[in-house]
Design a protein around this motif. Structure first.
Motif, short mmCIF file in Angstrom:
data_model
loop_
_atom_site.label_atom_id
_atom_site.label_comp_id
_atom_site.label_asym_id
_atom_site.label_seq_id
_atom_site.Cartn_x
_atom_site.Cartn_y
_atom_site.Cartn_z
N ASP A 166 0.84 -1.21 0.00
CA ASP A 166 0.00 0.00 0.00
C ASP A 166 0.87 1.26 0.00
N HIS A 167 1.93 1.23 0.78
CA HIS A 167 2.86 2.37 0.88
C HIS A 167 3.50 2.67 -0.49
N TRP A 168 3.97 1.62 -1.15
CA TRP A 168 4.60 1.80 -2.46
C TRP A 168 3.59 2.28 -3.49
N ARG A 169 2.38 1.77 -3.44
CA ARG A 169 1.34 2.23 -4.36
C ARG A 169 1.06 3.72 -4.15
N ARG A 170 0.94 4.12 -2.89
CA ARG A 170 0.71 5.54 -2.59
C ARG A 170 1.86 6.39 -3.11
#
Length: 171
Positions: free
Chosen positions: A74-78
């Motif tokens: 999720d962090h990388w997608r954000r």
């Protein structure tokens, strides 16, 4: 189980595994602040679990890494969304650049939209994006997906329904 029992189980997990989890996350995200934030988010997710499940837990680090991996993704997608948004903004003339508040609102909206689209079945997502962003007809969607027009219409209807449900559920 009482609330205090739940708190003590999570407190024990936190004390025993927090430092290890931060180190594990740091090796993946390579940023101390992000690793600390992700560790806190991991334990917030743990707090949402049933106390009985936590008390029966044999491999707490396996649970923590599973939660942590999802949070890292999720962090990388954000980060990818934010990077793409900022690149797009940098191409705008300064007079058309949004205020910091408007930028933050737009970024949060993009992140929510990405999560919503990610939850759709691939064919539904494709039908929705093609018709909305590319402006193609349902017949063209059907041809691209190699399905009947009626099936393409169902995909689009289901995608729209799911989007509306998510938007109204969040409101």
């Amino acid at each position: 189980m009482s609330i205090s029992s739940s708190d003590s189980v999570v407190t024990g997990l936190y004390r025993e595994h927090h430092a290890w989890l931060v180190h594990w996350l740091l090796r993946r995200v390579r940023n101390t602040a992000d690793a600390a934030d992700l560790a806190q988010d991991t334990f917030l997710r743990v707090l949402g679990r049933q106390t009985d499940d936590l008390m029966l837990l044999r491999e707490p680090r396996a649970m923590l890494t599973t939660i942590g991996k999802g949070l890292i993704i999720d962090h990388w997608r954000r980060q990818d969304i934010e990077r793409a948004y900022l690149e797009t903004l940098s191409a705008l003339p300064p007079v058309h650049a949004p205020s910091p508040e408007a930028r933050q609102i737009a970024l949060e909206t993009l992140i929510r939209l990405d999560a919503l689209l990610e939850d759709l079945k691939p064919a539904w997502r494709s039908a929705l994006l093609w018709t909305r962003l590319e402006g193609i007809t349902v017949a063209e969607v059907a041809a691209r997906l190699n399905v009947s027009v009626a099936t393409a219409e169902r995909y689009l209807a289901k995608a729209l329904r799911r989007c509306y449900e998510q938007v109204y559920a969040a409101a």
